[in-house]
Design an enzyme around this catalytic site. Structure first.
Site, mmCIF file in Angstrom:
data_model
loop_
_atom_site.group_PDB
_atom_site.id
_atom_site.type_symbol
_atom_site.label_atom_id
_atom_site.label_comp_id
_atom_site.label_asym_id
_atom_site.label_seq_id
_atom_site.Cartn_x
_atom_site.Cartn_y
_atom_site.Cartn_z
ATOM 1 N N GLU A 180 -3.960 -9.904 4.246
ATOM 2 C CA GLU A 180 -4.987 -9.449 5.198
ATOM 3 C C GLU A 180 -6.164 -10.402 5.359
ATOM 4 O O GLU A 180 -6.587 -10.689 6.480
ATOM 5 C CB GLU A 180 -5.518 -8.055 4.806
ATOM 6 N N GLU A 240 0.827 -1.212 0.000
ATOM 7 C CA GLU A 240 0.000 0.000 0.000
ATOM 8 C C GLU A 240 0.861 1.262 0.000
ATOM 9 O O GLU A 240 0.539 2.246 -0.660
ATOM 10 C CB GLU A 240 -0.967 -0.043 1.191
HETATM 11 N N1 COA Z 1 4.507 -7.656 12.205
HETATM 12 C C1 COA Z 1 5.352 -7.819 13.231
HETATM 13 N N2 COA Z 1 6.492 -8.547 13.168
HETATM 14 C C2 COA Z 1 6.787 -9.105 11.990
HETATM 15 C C3 COA Z 1 5.951 -8.989 10.863
HETATM 16 C C4 COA Z 1 4.753 -8.218 10.984
HETATM 17 N N3 COA Z 1 3.922 -8.024 9.970
HETATM 18 N N4 COA Z 1 6.493 -9.676 9.831
HETATM 19 C C5 COA Z 1 7.629 -10.213 10.310
HETATM 20 N N5 COA Z 1 7.818 -9.882 11.611
HETATM 21 C C6 COA Z 1 8.928 -10.262 12.483
HETATM 22 C C7 COA Z 1 8.820 -11.722 12.857
HETATM 23 O O1 COA Z 1 7.934 -11.891 13.941
HETATM 24 C C8 COA Z 1 10.245 -12.035 13.224
HETATM 25 O O2 COA Z 1 10.511 -11.542 14.499
HETATM 26 P P1 COA Z 1 11.377 -12.418 15.559
HETATM 27 O O3 COA Z 1 12.725 -12.546 14.909
HETATM 28 O O4 COA Z 1 11.378 -11.572 16.781
HETATM 29 O O5 COA Z 1 10.660 -13.718 15.690
HETATM 30 C C9 COA Z 1 11.046 -11.190 12.235
HETATM 31 O O6 COA Z 1 10.153 -10.174 11.771
HETATM 32 C C10 COA Z 1 11.534 -11.961 11.046
HETATM 33 O O7 COA Z 1 10.432 -12.608 10.446
HETATM 34 P P2 COA Z 1 10.356 -14.203 10.194
HETATM 35 O O8 COA Z 1 8.921 -14.605 10.203
HETATM 36 O O9 COA Z 1 11.274 -14.925 11.119
HETATM 37 O O10 COA Z 1 10.959 -14.283 8.720
HETATM 38 P P3 COA Z 1 10.662 -15.392 7.631
HETATM 39 O O11 COA Z 1 11.633 -15.138 6.527
HETATM 40 O O12 COA Z 1 10.606 -16.739 8.247
HETATM 41 O O13 COA Z 1 9.166 -15.071 7.113
HETATM 42 C C11 COA Z 1 7.375 -13.640 6.334
HETATM 43 C C12 COA Z 1 8.896 -13.862 6.466
HETATM 44 C C13 COA Z 1 7.168 -12.256 5.731
HETATM 45 C C14 COA Z 1 6.762 -14.705 5.403
HETATM 46 C C15 COA Z 1 6.716 -13.733 7.730
HETATM 47 O O14 COA Z 1 7.468 -12.924 8.626
HETATM 48 C C16 COA Z 1 5.285 -13.277 7.780
HETATM 49 O O15 COA Z 1 4.393 -14.000 7.320
HETATM 50 N N6 COA Z 1 5.010 -12.066 8.334
HETATM 51 C C17 COA Z 1 3.698 -11.543 8.514
HETATM 52 C C18 COA Z 1 3.185 -10.957 7.227
HETATM 53 C C19 COA Z 1 1.769 -10.418 7.364
HETATM 54 O O16 COA Z 1 0.825 -11.149 7.563
HETATM 55 N N7 COA Z 1 1.655 -9.081 7.201
HETATM 56 C C20 COA Z 1 0.396 -8.407 7.014
HETATM 57 C C21 COA Z 1 -0.284 -8.002 8.237
HETATM 58 S S1 COA Z 1 -1.836 -7.225 7.768
#
Ligand code: COA
Length: 261
Positions: free
Chosen positions: A135, A115
């Site tokens: 989302e 966005e």
């Molecule tokens: N909000 C808060 N923290 C987030 C985040 C988010 N949207 N996306 C990633 N992080 C944090 C993780 O919790 C992790 O923190 P930690 O090291 O303290 O555990 C860190 O960022 C690294 O992310 P991680 O999940 O370990 O990396 P990955 O390469 O395994 O996976 C993603 C990457 C993007 C696939 C995964 O982090 C994810 O699905 N994130 C959420 C995405 C999401 O749903 N966003 C939209 C919200 S409306």
């Protein structure tokens, strides 16, 4: 201006750089970032010296992994979390910036990340970029303009596919469907954005702003209204010093020196 926690705001050679800077959380967008972005956007809008702004993400892995999920969990409900996050109209401010905005995207570009990129006028990404709107999988819908800006950029069908499925999209496909203007090798996205910024900065500044406005406002109008807007924006440029300079330089076979007047 650089006393921010969640973003870095810099100004170099008439280009503003806004770096989303929470790499430990993949630059997830939280309330603090919202407030700081709001300030940075205001600073860009008010500063006529800034001709282009580039938005990027800190760290190796992401432009922005969407809204900060931990804030959702700590609020009484997801709805309250969203209300808090959106009580400042960052998105309206974003779309009102007169200067061209370029998103330089690498790694994950999810949810609010897309966005933010869609509030920019042009998007360049590196080969490792991945786009998605997760989302609906969380029971919510994008509320930072995504349901409106995405179909206006890539069309209804593709936008709905992304919004309804939550599927991740690779950089090449994002290019193919027009979500990004170009894909560059990893590590080259900032130089590519800067190159585009400099090319824009060689043009007449008032004309650049007028063209941006004509396109962005015009897309929400009927063709007739859009043509009227174009006329209205085109007229004053004809009498500008920049136009005189542009024509003179063309006749003299030299590069124009625009003063933005
Ligand atoms: N909000 C808060 N923290 C987030 C985040 C988010 N949207 N996306 C990633 N992080 C944090 C993780 O919790 C992790 O923190 P930690 O090291 O303290 O555990 C860190 O960022 C690294 O992310 P991680 O999940 O370990 O990396 P990955 O390469 O395994 O996976 C993603 C990457 C993007 C696939 C995964 O982090 C994810 O699905 N994130 C959420 C995405 C999401 O749903 N966003 C939209 C919200 S409306």
């Amino acid at each position: 201006l650089s006393t921010f926690d969640t973003i870095i705001f810099e100004k170099k050679d008439k280009i503003a750089y806004v770096t989303l800077n929470r790499p430990q959380a993949l630059n997830a967008y939280n309330t603090r970032m919202r407030d700081e972005l709001y300030q940075a956007l205001g600073a860009i809008k008010d500063d006529d010296e800034i001709q282009v702004a580039i938005f990027k993400g800190a760290g190796d892995k992401a432009f922005c992994a969407g809204a900060d999920i931990t804030e959702f969990l700590s609020a009484p409900s997801a709805t309250v979390a969203r209300q808090v996050r959106f009580e400042r109209d960052v998105w309206g401010l974003f779309l009102s910036i007169p200067q061209p905005l370029i998103a330089a995207i690498h790694g994950f570009c999810l949810g609010s990340g897309i966005e933010i990129a869609l509030c920019c006028d042009m998007r360049i990404c590196s080969e490792d970029a991945r786009f998605g709107l997760p989302e609906v999988g969380l029971g919510i819908i994008p509320a930072a303009g995504g349901t409106q800006t995405l179909p206006r950029t890539i069309g209804r069908g593709k936008a709905l596919e992304m919004l309804l499925s939550g599927n991740l999209m690779e950089a090449e496909e994002a290019y193919r469907i027009g979500l990004v203007n170009r894909v560059v090798p990893k590590g080259e996205v900032i130089p590519a954005a800067e190159q585009l910024a400099r090319k824009i900065m060689e043009q007449a500044p008032l004309a650049v702003r007028a063209a941006k406005q004509a396109v962005n406002r015009g897309l929400d109008m009927t063709l007739e209204q859009g043509l009227a807007l174009e006329r209205e924006l085109a007229m004053p440029l004809m009498f500008s010093e920049d136009t005189r300079e542009g024509l003179k330089a063309f006749k003299e076979g030299r590069k124009p020196e625009f003063g933005g007047k």
